[in-house]
Design an enzyme around this catalytic site. Structure first.
Site, PDB file in Angstrom:
ATOM      1  N   MET A 275       1.031  -1.202  -0.051  1.00 19.52           N
ATOM      2  CA  MET A 275       0.019  -0.177   0.018  1.00 19.52           C
ATOM      3  C   MET A 275       0.874   1.212  -0.146  1.00 19.52           C
ATOM      4  O   MET A 275       1.723   1.338   0.796  1.00 19.52           O
ATOM      5  CB  MET A 275      -0.974  -0.120   1.240  1.00 19.52           C
ATOM      6  CG  MET A 275      -1.695   1.199   1.401  1.00 19.52           C
ATOM      7  SD  MET A 275      -2.748   1.442   0.045  1.00 19.52           S
ATOM      8  CE  MET A 275      -3.196   3.201  -0.277  1.00 19.52           C
ATOM      9  N   GLU A 310       4.531   0.818  -5.808  1.00 22.48           N
ATOM     10  CA  GLU A 310       4.321   1.932  -4.617  1.00 22.48           C
ATOM     11  C   GLU A 310       4.937   2.958  -4.736  1.00 22.48           C
ATOM     12  O   GLU A 310       4.268   4.148  -4.501  1.00 22.48           O
ATOM     13  CB  GLU A 310       4.468   0.927  -3.452  1.00 22.48           C
ATOM     14  CG  GLU A 310       3.558  -0.243  -3.286  1.00 22.48           C
ATOM     15  CD  GLU A 310       2.227  -0.512  -3.525  1.00 22.48           C
ATOM     16  OE1 GLU A 310       1.669   0.432  -3.620  1.00 22.48           O
ATOM     17  OE2 GLU A 310       1.826  -1.517  -4.132  1.00 22.48           O
TER      18      GLU A 310
HETATM   19  N1  B3K Z   1      -3.563   0.681  -3.839  1.00 21.67           N
HETATM   20  C1  B3K Z   1      -3.362  -0.548  -3.275  1.00 21.67           C
HETATM   21  C2  B3K Z   1      -4.452  -1.563  -3.238  1.00 21.67           C
HETATM   22  C3  B3K Z   1      -5.661  -1.346  -2.056  1.00 21.67           C
HETATM   23  C4  B3K Z   1      -6.702  -2.200  -2.168  1.00 21.67           C
HETATM   24  C5  B3K Z   1      -7.684  -1.977  -1.273  1.00 21.67           C
HETATM   25  N2  B3K Z   1      -8.599  -3.081  -1.153  1.00 21.67           N
HETATM   26  C6  B3K Z   1      -2.175  -1.117  -3.527  1.00 21.67           C
HETATM   27  C7  B3K Z   1      -1.562  -0.807  -4.985  1.00 21.67           C
HETATM   28  O1  B3K Z   1      -2.408  -0.965  -5.812  1.00 21.67           O
HETATM   29  O2  B3K Z   1      -0.688  -0.314  -5.276  1.00 21.67           O
HETATM   30 ZN    ZN Z   2      -1.203   0.458  -7.173  1.00 19.85          ZN
END
Ligand code: B3K
Ligand code: ZN
Length: 912
Positions: A275, A310
């Site tokens: 995340m 990320e």
């Molecule tokens: N943005 C997060 C994913 C979140 C998922 C929530 N159910 C990781 C990513 O795509 O980088």
């Molecule tokens: Zn992402």
């Protein structure tokens, strides 16, 4: 209509209903008194009314919170609770800022959903995307509300020596007062405004690998990778990947790190991969921890991609975020595209780049194409959802990345054939316009097009955006006609996209078709002359009509069309190639992707023919693949010009899932039998070549995860698999013995695991002892134990033994349903990655699935909903599978207290 736990209708959220928030939140000052049983959260905000929206009450989202106090401008106020919302009606008039203080408590230790604030291995972690912040405090939990955060963490110093949040550490120390004996605090200020889904905190006993770097602009930054004590020796690759990501984003897009400090923290309890919380990325240990003894090459490349992904969100997602969750692909499709480009750019040569592209396309075809043809099909920008967590899909991510890739292709020019420069200009435009905002997919596409006026994209922007709006995988039909006398080649391309429930008719897409012509006799790349222009040996055709005809002139010999090079669009290409034409492409195409593709098409063709054959003619003769094809594969294997990694991909047959996608009616057992027959044929017919391949590639030298040496290991591993398979038929004991020895002696996890896989995959009698030894050796390495569970659950099912083994493993002392990685390693590997083991004529696989979905749902609905999707394609199944699968779905749907997550998935699966 969907029902909530208590039987009330679940709310369908629609994109067209978007309205701006009635209030803005400018600052947030959070103080946490961290305690696993009862954490106290004081949330002081400054808010103001949004002058653009008619005055109304303030409705703050909250979930599983205990509310103790609400103050407006320091005074008590009236409020009410409505459906998980705290509603405040008596707020100051006008648009002047006011303060709101909310004091709540929550219970992190009881949080098994792993959304909001939770405890893992005695440390605190958060996960807020998409809607987890409302499980921490009452808030406008939506991405278009961006605020400045100050966070103070207070906790026992011995138990929680490390206290982290987003941004910069501005103060830390021991707490005073009798109540605070042994407690300390840390105060963090995030210099950037952010939506609440990017909030994070971590507290616990952690250690960090640290690295100081200086950016191109000369600014200093501190990079930290936090893990549990004992895991520091597994953080080097993650740190290297982070440094490479920072350098790449500066070099390719001019996007620097905008923080003094960038932290990554690993936790073993995590719902997904990682995340991108601002400055404080939280990762699943699977995508951080690696050393050569515990991690495979695939793990290493996964870490590189996810760390990159990320990090790249820092700009695409964090600096510019989504207006609403329907726009999720704005950040996810774009960031997947960026991480794919990053990994490709790190490849040393064109062959390794092609291998990376093939791997990405394989994911798209085996996971996204089925999704796009099944009950959960949705556009890249969905129009409605019940549970947003169900829409973190391969469509939003991987197809979304293909949409961005097509934009890059379509802003290309003769001087910039791949469109890289044009796309980079578009990105600059995007940031110039929208930095600090929450925007839509339309805004992104507009910026890319506006920066490239006159490009194929700019000319067709509105039509191009159908890729965001229409679900389904388009099919492109290609027909070629060569006129030898006139030396012309006429290529007719047409497109069609099947209607879906939500969209009964689809309009034509803009489809970039990168192509070349290969001489059928000479194997040479032929010059391309079209409409009086010469285009060298490769050209981009843009298909934007239902049908278009392209006439090439001066075509000196009969050509074979090499279309959709590099997989230039996410479509299914239908062309009536003869076997000979495909063999020509396999041997001569200058485009490595299409060489691989030609072999896949041939293998698929033989598989489908054998599956369709009524009599088991092929099975009894052992002849599934033509001799010419086997010879062509031998030639690839022995070709000194080709890289090992590429050979491994060509020599790997299409997966059972991908074969199933080509069929109208699916009998998983039949597909399995045919594919196994094909594998046995390759194992035996190429036996001497496999021996050579193993011997020639088995020593990859001192371990390095680079593309070249991992290619050597992959090919040696494939060879070993085939040699063990051949041994099973011939009764040979030499190769299984050698494999066991390699398993024992291996200097790295890739070789060790490939050897174990070869023994298990061939049903060798040596497998059991090897599995036991592996468990003993790695019993303290959680990520390796996940591999151990997954290997057994995914094993080739000879005689239906796998389900029994999986049921036994459920009771293994190392198994727990509460840890998502472990649940995925055993249960998902069986239900999703072992079609022949799972789809049993006695329906026992489905019974197992239904039990686990319901059991998991009570613990962690997000993980359960992913598992629920294992039966998405039940309508394609032959009997008796179809009937039994439906029954299992009905059984789950009938459960009274299902989460919204699982209910949405099973109800869509059962809908007509
Ligand atoms: N943005 C997060 C994913 C979140 C998922 C929530 N159910 C990781 C990513 O795509 O980088
Ligand atoms: Zn992402």
């Amino acid at each position: 209509m969907s029902m909530l736990r208590d039987g009330a209708p679940a709310t369908v959220i629609r994109r067209q209903d978007y309205t701006a928030p009635a209030f803005w939140i400018d600052t947030v000052d959070l103080t946490f008194d961290l305690d696993p049983a009862k954490t106290r959260v004081l949330n002081k905000m400054t808010l103001r009314r949004n002058a653009d929206v008619a005055a109304g009450p303030l409705r703050l989202d909250g979930e599983e919170l205990n509310l103790a106090r609400v103050l407006v401008n320091g005074q008590g106020t009236s409020f009410k609770m409505e459906d998980n919302q705290l509603v405040l009606e008596n707020l100051p008039e006008g648009t002047e800022p006011f303060t709101l203080e909310i004091f709540t408590t929550c219970a992190p230790a009881k949080n098994s959903k792993l959304m909001g604030l939770y405890v893992s291995n005695d440390s605190f972690f958060t996960q807020c995307e998409a809607e987890g912040f409302r499980r921490i405090t009452y808030f406008l939990d939506r991405p278009d509300v961006m605020a400045s955060y100050t966070v103070t963490l207070r906790a026992d110093k011995k138990k929680y020596p490390v206290l982290l949040s987003n941004g910069n550490l501005v103060e830390q120390g021991d707490l005073d007062g009798a109540d605070n004996a042994g407690r300390h605090f840390a105060k963090w200020v995030d210099p950037h405004k952010k939506p609440c889904y990017l909030f994070a905190l971590v507290a616990g006993k952690l250690v960090a690998r640290e690295q100081r770097i200086v950016s191109r602009a000369g600014t200093e930054h501190l990079l930290q990778v936090f893990v549990r004590a004992g895991d520091l020796d597994k953080t080097e690759h993650a740190m290297n990947s982070l440094m490479a990501s920072i350098a790449w984003d500066e070099a390719r897009f001019g996007l620097p790190l905008d923080l003094e400090r960038f932290m990554i923290v690993a936790t073993s309890d995590f719902n997904m991969g990682a995340m991108e919380n601002k400055g404080l990325n939280i990762f699943n240990t699977k995508y951080v921890l690696a050393n050569q003894a515990t991690a495979t090459d695939t793990d290493y490349s996964g870490i590189e991609s996810v760390v990159g992904h990320e990090y790249f969100h820092n700009w695409t997602g964090n600096r510019i975020t989504c207006r609403d969750w329907f726009q999720l692909s704005l950040k996810e499709g774009l960031t997947v595209f960026r991480d794919q480009e990053f990994s490709q750019d790190l490849c040393a040569d064109d062959s390794a780049k092609a291998v990376k592209r093939i791997e990405d396309v394989r994911v798209l075809r085996t996971a996204q194409f089925p999704e796009d043809a099944g009950p959960m099909a949705h556009p890249v920008r969905p129009d409605s959802y019940i549970e947003i967590n169900n829409f973190y899909t391969v469509t939003v991510y991987e197809k979304g990345a293909e949409v961005v890739r097509m934009m890059q292709t379509l802003v290309g020019s003769p001087a910039d054939p791949l469109g890289r420069a044009g796309f980079a200009k578009g990105m600059t435009q995007y940031f110039a316009r929208h930095d600090g905002q929450a925007v839509t997919c339309d805004d992104f596409a507009q910026a890319i097009a506006d920066a490239n006026p006159g490009s194929a994209l700019a000319q067709r922007l509105e039509q191009f955006k159908r890729w965001y709006a229409q679900s389904g995988t388009p099919r492109v039909q290609a027909r070629g006609f060569y006129n030898a006398q006139e030396q012309t080649y006429t290529l007719t391309l047409s497109q069609h996209c099947a209607p879906s429930n939500d969209q009964p008719s689809k309009l034509p897409f803009v489809i970039p078709v990168r192509m070349g012509l290969v001489g059928a006799q000479s194997g040479q790349a032929l010059g391309l002359h079209l409409d009086g222009n010469s285009h060298g040996h490769e050209h981009l055709l843009v298909l934007d009509q239902p049908e278009q005809v392209f006439t090439f002139t001066q075509v000196s010999e009969e050509p074979v069309a090499s279309l959709l090079r590099g997989f230039s669009a996410p479509v299914i290409l239908d062309m009536d190639f003869s076997d000979a034409q495909l063999l020509t492409l396999l041997a001569h195409d200058s485009d490595a992707f299409n060489r691989w593709e030609a072999a896949q098409r041939l293998a698929l063709r033989f598989a489908i023919n054998s599956i369709a054959a009524t009599a088991d003619a092929a099975s009894s003769s052992g002849q599934f693949l033509s001799e010419e094809f086997v010879e062509a594969l031998r030639a690839v294997l022995r070709n000194p010009q080709l890289d090992a990694a590429f050979k491994e991909l060509v020599l790997t047959l299409p997966s059972e899932t991908y074969i199933a996608e080509q069929l109208g009616v699916v009998d998983p057992q039949r597909i399995h039998a045919v594919r196994e027959g094909m594998r046995a044929q390759l194992a035996n017919a190429l036996h001497a070549d496999w021996v050579w391949a193993f011997e020639a590639h088995k020593d990859s030298g001192a371990y390095s995860p680079d593309a070249h040496s991992s290619g050597l290991r992959a090919l040696a591993g494939l060879a070993l698999g085939y040699l063990c398979l051949a041994a099973r038929d011939s009764g040979d004991t030499v190769w299984p013995g050698k494999t066991l020895q390699r398993f024992k002696d291996a200097g790295n996890m890739t070789d060790r695991f490939n050897a174990l896989h070869a023994l298990v995959g061939s049903g060798s009698p040596l497998a059991e002892a090897a599995l036991a030894r592996f468990h003993t050796q790695f019993k303290d390495e959680a990520l390796v134990l996940d591999k151990w569970f997954a290997l057994q659950a995914g094993a080739c099912d000879r005689g239906g033994q796998v389900l029994g083994a999986v049921r036994q493993l459920l009771n293994h002392p190392d198994f727990t349903l509460k840890n998502p990685n472990r649940a995925r390693s055993l249960i998902f590997s069986y239900c999703n990655a072992n079609p022949a083991g799972f789809h049993r004529a006695d329906a026992a696989g489905y019974v197992f699935w239904a039990e686990r979905v319901m059991e998991l749902d009570a613990i962690n609905p997000q993980v359960a909903a992913r598992l629920a999707r294992a039966l998405d394609r039940w309508k394609k199944l032959a009997e008796p599978y179809q009937h039994a699968a439906r029954e299992a779905l009905v059984r789950v749907a009938a459960k009274g207290d299902l989460s919204n997550d699982v209910r949405e998935v099973v109800q869509r699966a059962l809908a007509d």
